[in-house]
Design a protein around this motif. Sequence first.
Motif, PDB file in Angstrom:
ATOM      1  N   SER A 176       0.851  -1.199   0.000  1.00  0.00           N
ATOM      2  CA  SER A 176       0.000   0.000   0.000  1.00  0.00           C
ATOM      3  C   SER A 176       0.884   1.245   0.000  1.00  0.00           C
ATOM      4  O   SER A 176       2.092   1.169   0.231  1.00  0.00           O
ATOM      5  CB  SER A 176      -0.882   0.025   1.245  1.00  0.00           C
ATOM      6  N   PHE A 177       0.267   2.406  -0.247  1.00  0.00           N
ATOM      7  CA  PHE A 177       1.032   3.660  -0.191  1.00  0.00           C
ATOM      8  C   PHE A 177       1.532   3.919   1.229  1.00  0.00           C
ATOM      9  O   PHE A 177       2.654   4.354   1.427  1.00  0.00           O
ATOM     10  CB  PHE A 177       0.173   4.826  -0.674  1.00  0.00           C
ATOM     11  N   GLU A 178       0.673   3.658   2.216  1.00  0.00           N
ATOM     12  CA  GLU A 178       1.108   3.941   3.583  1.00  0.00           C
ATOM     13  C   GLU A 178       2.240   3.023   4.012  1.00  0.00           C
ATOM     14  O   GLU A 178       3.127   3.422   4.762  1.00  0.00           O
ATOM     15  CB  GLU A 178      -0.080   3.914   4.554  1.00  0.00           C
ATOM     16  N   ASP A 179       2.240   1.809   3.515  1.00  0.00           N
ATOM     17  CA  ASP A 179       3.360   0.916   3.800  1.00  0.00           C
ATOM     18  C   ASP A 179       4.641   1.441   3.129  1.00  0.00           C
ATOM     19  O   ASP A 179       5.730   1.352   3.698  1.00  0.00           O
ATOM     20  CB  ASP A 179       3.045  -0.490   3.291  1.00  0.00           C
ATOM     21  N   ALA A 180       4.491   2.027   1.943  1.00  0.00           N
ATOM     22  CA  ALA A 180       5.651   2.597   1.250  1.00  0.00           C
ATOM     23  C   ALA A 180       6.224   3.779   2.036  1.00  0.00           C
ATOM     24  O   ALA A 180       7.442   3.938   2.154  1.00  0.00           O
ATOM     25  CB  ALA A 180       5.256   3.030  -0.167  1.00  0.00           C
ATOM     26  N   VAL A 181       5.321   4.612   2.568  1.00  0.00           N
ATOM     27  CA  VAL A 181       5.768   5.754   3.375  1.00  0.00           C
ATOM     28  C   VAL A 181       6.478   5.253   4.636  1.00  0.00           C
ATOM     29  O   VAL A 181       7.575   5.717   4.982  1.00  0.00           O
ATOM     30  CB  VAL A 181       4.556   6.648   3.762  1.00  0.00           C
ATOM     31  N   THR A 182       5.845   4.320   5.314  1.00  0.00           N
ATOM     32  CA  THR A 182       6.405   3.765   6.544  1.00  0.00           C
ATOM     33  C   THR A 182       7.787   3.160   6.288  1.00  0.00           C
ATOM     34  O   THR A 182       8.729   3.366   7.077  1.00  0.00           O
ATOM     35  CB  THR A 182       5.475   2.664   7.100  1.00  0.00           C
ATOM     36  N   HIS A 183       7.871   2.430   5.202  1.00  0.00           N
ATOM     37  CA  HIS A 183       9.110   1.771   4.824  1.00  0.00           C
ATOM     38  C   HIS A 183      10.249   2.788   4.667  1.00  0.00           C
ATOM     39  O   HIS A 183      11.371   2.579   5.156  1.00  0.00           O
ATOM     40  CB  HIS A 183       8.870   1.032   3.510  1.00  0.00           C
ATOM     41  N   ALA A 184       9.970   3.894   4.002  1.00  0.00           N
ATOM     42  CA  ALA A 184      10.997   4.911   3.772  1.00  0.00           C
ATOM     43  C   ALA A 184      11.431   5.568   5.078  1.00  0.00           C
ATOM     44  O   ALA A 184      12.612   5.842   5.293  1.00  0.00           O
ATOM     45  CB  ALA A 184      10.479   5.965   2.786  1.00  0.00           C
ATOM     46  N   ILE A 185      10.463   5.816   5.950  1.00  0.00           N
ATOM     47  CA  ILE A 185      10.797   6.464   7.222  1.00  0.00           C
ATOM     48  C   ILE A 185      11.614   5.520   8.106  1.00  0.00           C
ATOM     49  O   ILE A 185      12.585   5.947   8.748  1.00  0.00           O
ATOM     50  CB  ILE A 185       9.498   6.929   7.942  1.00  0.00           C
ATOM     51  N   GLU A 186      11.271   4.248   8.127  1.00  0.00           N
ATOM     52  CA  GLU A 186      12.051   3.283   8.913  1.00  0.00           C
ATOM     53  C   GLU A 186      13.496   3.218   8.423  1.00  0.00           C
ATOM     54  O   GLU A 186      14.438   3.153   9.205  1.00  0.00           O
ATOM     55  CB  GLU A 186      11.425   1.887   8.803  1.00  0.00           C
ATOM     56  N   LYS A 187      13.624   3.237   7.094  1.00  0.00           N
ATOM     57  CA  LYS A 187      14.974   3.214   6.505  1.00  0.00           C
ATOM     58  C   LYS A 187      15.776   4.433   6.964  1.00  0.00           C
ATOM     59  O   LYS A 187      16.939   4.314   7.376  1.00  0.00           O
ATOM     60  CB  LYS A 187      14.843   3.237   4.973  1.00  0.00           C
ATOM     61  N   ALA A 188      15.131   5.598   6.897  1.00  0.00           N
ATOM     62  CA  ALA A 188      15.822   6.832   7.280  1.00  0.00           C
ATOM     63  C   ALA A 188      16.206   6.813   8.751  1.00  0.00           C
ATOM     64  O   ALA A 188      17.279   7.290   9.136  1.00  0.00           O
ATOM     65  CB  ALA A 188      14.930   8.038   6.979  1.00  0.00           C
ATOM     66  N   SER A 189      15.345   6.244   9.580  1.00  0.00           N
ATOM     67  CA  SER A 189      15.585   6.283  11.024  1.00  0.00           C
ATOM     68  C   SER A 189      16.744   5.385  11.446  1.00  0.00           C
ATOM     69  O   SER A 189      17.217   5.472  12.576  1.00  0.00           O
ATOM     70  CB  SER A 189      14.313   5.904  11.783  1.00  0.00           C
ATOM     71  N   LYS A 190      17.206   4.520  10.515  1.00  0.00           N
ATOM     72  CA  LYS A 190      18.350   3.658  10.866  1.00  0.00           C
ATOM     73  C   LYS A 190      19.653   4.435  10.893  1.00  0.00           C
ATOM     74  O   LYS A 190      20.569   4.107  11.634  1.00  0.00           O
ATOM     75  CB  LYS A 190      18.456   2.504   9.861  1.00  0.00           C
ATOM     76  N   THR A 191      19.765   5.482  10.059  1.00  0.00           N
ATOM     77  CA  THR A 191      21.029   6.220  10.012  1.00  0.00           C
ATOM     78  C   THR A 191      20.901   7.653  10.513  1.00  0.00           C
ATOM     79  O   THR A 191      21.902   8.315  10.745  1.00  0.00           O
ATOM     80  CB  THR A 191      21.574   6.260   8.568  1.00  0.00           C
ATOM     81  N   LEU A 192      19.671   8.144  10.655  1.00  0.00           N
ATOM     82  CA  LEU A 192      19.491   9.534  11.092  1.00  0.00           C
ATOM     83  C   LEU A 192      18.698   9.556  12.389  1.00  0.00           C
ATOM     84  O   LEU A 192      17.719   8.826  12.531  1.00  0.00           O
ATOM     85  CB  LEU A 192      18.699  10.315  10.041  1.00  0.00           C
ATOM     86  N   HIS A 193      19.104  10.397  13.345  1.00  0.00           N
ATOM     87  CA  HIS A 193      18.261  10.566  14.518  1.00  0.00           C
ATOM     88  C   HIS A 193      17.610  11.949  14.437  1.00  0.00           C
ATOM     89  O   HIS A 193      18.000  12.786  13.627  1.00  0.00           O
ATOM     90  CB  HIS A 193      19.056  10.394  15.813  1.00  0.00           C
ATOM     91  N   GLY A 194      16.605  12.161  15.238  1.00  0.00           N
ATOM     92  CA  GLY A 194      15.932  13.458  15.248  1.00  0.00           C
ATOM     93  C   GLY A 194      14.955  13.663  14.106  1.00  0.00           C
ATOM     94  O   GLY A 194      14.626  14.799  13.771  1.00  0.00           O
ATOM     95  N   LEU A 195      14.474  12.562  13.500  1.00  0.00           N
ATOM     96  CA  LEU A 195      13.443  12.703  12.462  1.00  0.00           C
ATOM     97  C   LEU A 195      12.230  13.404  13.082  1.00  0.00           C
ATOM     98  O   LEU A 195      11.765  13.017  14.151  1.00  0.00           O
ATOM     99  CB  LEU A 195      13.010  11.341  11.927  1.00  0.00           C
ATOM    100  N   ALA A 196      11.696  14.431  12.381  1.00  0.00           N
ATOM    101  CA  ALA A 196      10.644  15.239  12.998  1.00  0.00           C
ATOM    102  C   ALA A 196       9.334  15.218  12.233  1.00  0.00           C
ATOM    103  O   ALA A 196       8.276  15.170  12.821  1.00  0.00           O
ATOM    104  CB  ALA A 196      11.134  16.676  13.150  1.00  0.00           C
ATOM    105  N   TRP A 197       9.360  15.303  10.922  1.00  0.00           N
ATOM    106  CA  TRP A 197       8.106  15.245  10.151  1.00  0.00           C
ATOM    107  C   TRP A 197       8.382  14.778   8.726  1.00  0.00           C
ATOM    108  O   TRP A 197       9.532  14.692   8.306  1.00  0.00           O
ATOM    109  CB  TRP A 197       7.377  16.593  10.159  1.00  0.00           C
ATOM    110  N   PHE A 198       7.321  14.443   7.991  1.00  0.00           N
ATOM    111  CA  PHE A 198       7.446  14.028   6.592  1.00  0.00           C
ATOM    112  C   PHE A 198       6.305  14.642   5.793  1.00  0.00           C
ATOM    113  O   PHE A 198       5.270  15.027   6.343  1.00  0.00           O
ATOM    114  CB  PHE A 198       7.409  12.490   6.480  1.00  0.00           C
TER     115      PHE A 198
END
Lengths: 68, 68, 68, 68, 68, 68, 68, 68, 68, 68, 68, 68
Positions: G17-39
């Motif tokens: 789904s689209f929401e799974d695609a969004v979630t997937h991208a954010i999880e990926k980003a959170s592995k190398t970046l901290h302080g994620l705030a919004w999308f």
Amino acid sequence: MDRVYKKIELVGISSKSFEDAVTHAIEKASKTLHGLAWFEVVEQHGRIADGKIAEFQAVIRVAFKLDD
Amino acid sequence: MDRVYKKIELVGISSKSFEDAVTHAIEKASKTLHGLAWFEVVEQHGRIADGKIAEFQAVIRVAFKLDD
Amino acid sequence: MDRVYKKIELVGISSKSFEDAVTHAIEKASKTLHGLAWFEVVEQHGRIADGKIAEFQAVIRVAFKLDD
Amino acid sequence: MDRVYKKIELVGISSKSFEDAVTHAIEKASKTLHGLAWFEVVEQHGRIADGKIAEFQAVIRVAFKLDD
Amino acid sequence: MDRVYKKIELVGISSKSFEDAVTHAIEKASKTLHGLAWFEVVEQHGRIADGKIAEFQAVIRVAFKLDD
Amino acid sequence: MDRVYKKIELVGISSKSFEDAVTHAIEKASKTLHGLAWFEVVEQHGRIADGKIAEFQAVIRVAFKLDD
Amino acid sequence: MDRVYKKIELVGISSKSFEDAVTHAIEKASKTLHGLAWFEVVEQHGRIADGKIAEFQAVIRVAFKLDD
Amino acid sequence: MDRVYKKIELVGISSKSFEDAVTHAIEKASKTLHGLAWFEVVEQHGRIADGKIAEFQAVIRVAFKLDD
Amino acid sequence: MDRVYKKIELVGISSKSFEDAVTHAIEKASKTLHGLAWFEVVEQHGRIADGKIAEFQAVIRVAFKLDD
Amino acid sequence: MDRVYKKIELVGISSKSFEDAVTHAIEKASKTLHGLAWFEVVEQHGRIADGKIAEFQAVIRVAFKLDD
Amino acid sequence: MDRVYKKIELVGISSKSFEDAVTHAIEKASKTLHGLAWFEVVEQHGRIADGKIAEFQAVIRVAFKLDD
Amino acid sequence: MDRVYKKIELVGISSKSFEDAVTHAIEKASKTLHGLAWFEVVEQHGRIADGKIAEFQAVIRVAFKLDD
């Protein structure tokens, strides 16, 4: 066959209608420019007075051919 | 209740007015397509000849229902 | 001289023309709001029935002055 | 390797969800077209009845490969 | 003088250049449609393989005159 | 048949999904407004906390019919 | 209180789904970046295979706080 | 160090390529204006005749420095 | 945690600066609305008189929380 | 099958042509990034010197696959 | 009451601020044009040198009344 | 002469003004990147607290030269 056109942006204002505002702006342009070739309507807005449309304002781009 | 519409893009050209150009395009479409449901004006432009508007050109999108 | 305007978005619908749809929406707004100052055409679309335009729909923004 | 795709614009309508509306439109297209390759969501809107969402409407573009 | 054009959206793909991609799409369209009149470049993108451009992709709209 | 709709802009926020955010905003609007007719999704964004989506935020426009 | 965020653009791809695609991208980003705030969701498209949606692709921008 | 530039909009037309159309328009501008500083491609379209590209049309904005 | 915000569009006008125009509009809104949460600058324009800026006009959207 | 791409924005500058500018930027990116997958042309502009194009500037977005 | 305005596009550059850049461009225009009526900010950007803002660049459109 | 720039997107936040927010973001970027060349203002918004502007938020793109 190669040639160049210039486009200028005008705001025609009419108390009658948007098409009158467009016509008005093109007539004005044709007084000082020759070779007018086409126009594009960019925005349509207007002024209201006493709860009625007092002015129709049409923002258009007019293109004319530059001399060779 | 579920259904699907298709949208096509047409350019109506009239010597009279933008609304005549829109009407002209919709009439043309209605000759070969049934189920026309709505239209959207996308662009309004035109051709100038001898300093006067020679053609009103209306780019529209027309939607029609696909058969079930 | 400083002052503030508020803009609201309306959709006027007319069986006659886009300008009638715009006029219709402004008249409606002027019944409950005073100080209407200007309007902007945002979108133009419509409904088709039996292959003809049945409704002209004009989305406009109308601005009015807030009391001091 | 050179090839050409055509894109068409569809509006899928579903009583369930936006993704169902997208799916619905693609299924419809796949009945008459082969070689569907990708889609793009262009707009998402819907109809409301009795204060609840009655229809999810997804405007999409669907691309399919033209035969060589 | 009144007439109607239809615009369709194509994606031309070429291994050589963007202009070759545009040309490719127009040639394809001209095989099944007559009266092609103008085109507009909408997007330019491409595929990369092994760090080099492998495909030039040009999204264009092509207009053709509908028969009277 | 002539009538006028007003569109307002709302931001629905949900911890579950974008569609829940849209639904939430429409339910809120339906408590004080009658005649809600359609909605349009304008933007979709959200808040992230601890590397996960904490809030789905849907900006929508909702249209309702003004009384005659 | 002054601070600076950086926004990066990601394309999440999911078979669900689209929401799974969004979630997937954010999880990926959170592995190398901290302080994620919004999308913010920028585009939604997908790949079709055999007349069905094979991939949901969500282009998002993700913002994270730069260290002081 | 403070200075002011003016931007004008030109449409270059060439039978060869888009870049030739851009070049053509800039050369034309440089005949009557000095201080040309930069240009921006705004649109790319063209005319088709006999199923082939007959004209490449490039809409550009050209900026030039106003004298102090 | 779920909640709904409403966004309204205001035009602040100031003889001093754009930021004063923004401030002015927000102060006006805060007199009749509570729960103002954020604002977005949409357009910046102004009136000129005697060759000088007579008015700075800032179009902003202001969001406020709807009561639960 | 699920995966994530990152898009970065580059400005390639070439004295020869827009396509050379695009190529130049992609080559640069491929020196430090692997898995480059596609690119999109965002803007095309350039610098003028002595009435001639001195630089072609292509703003592109380049996408590459993030490691699993 | 009918009248026509022309809009031109200017880029004001200042070492101090965006508003100084706007003011600078309007002052320049008022030296050769009379009847300046309004302006619109189109873009705001700038040059950086040694890690600091060296120039504020404001792209504006200025409208002036054409003589009757 | 050929070279490549990279553009990144930052959100500067300041309690004082938009220009302070822009300055703040550029200073932050200059701590870790050399060769900063220009910036573009993309969006201007802010947070409101107690009916007053609590934060000015400027979204900018900053370009810097990649090493040869």
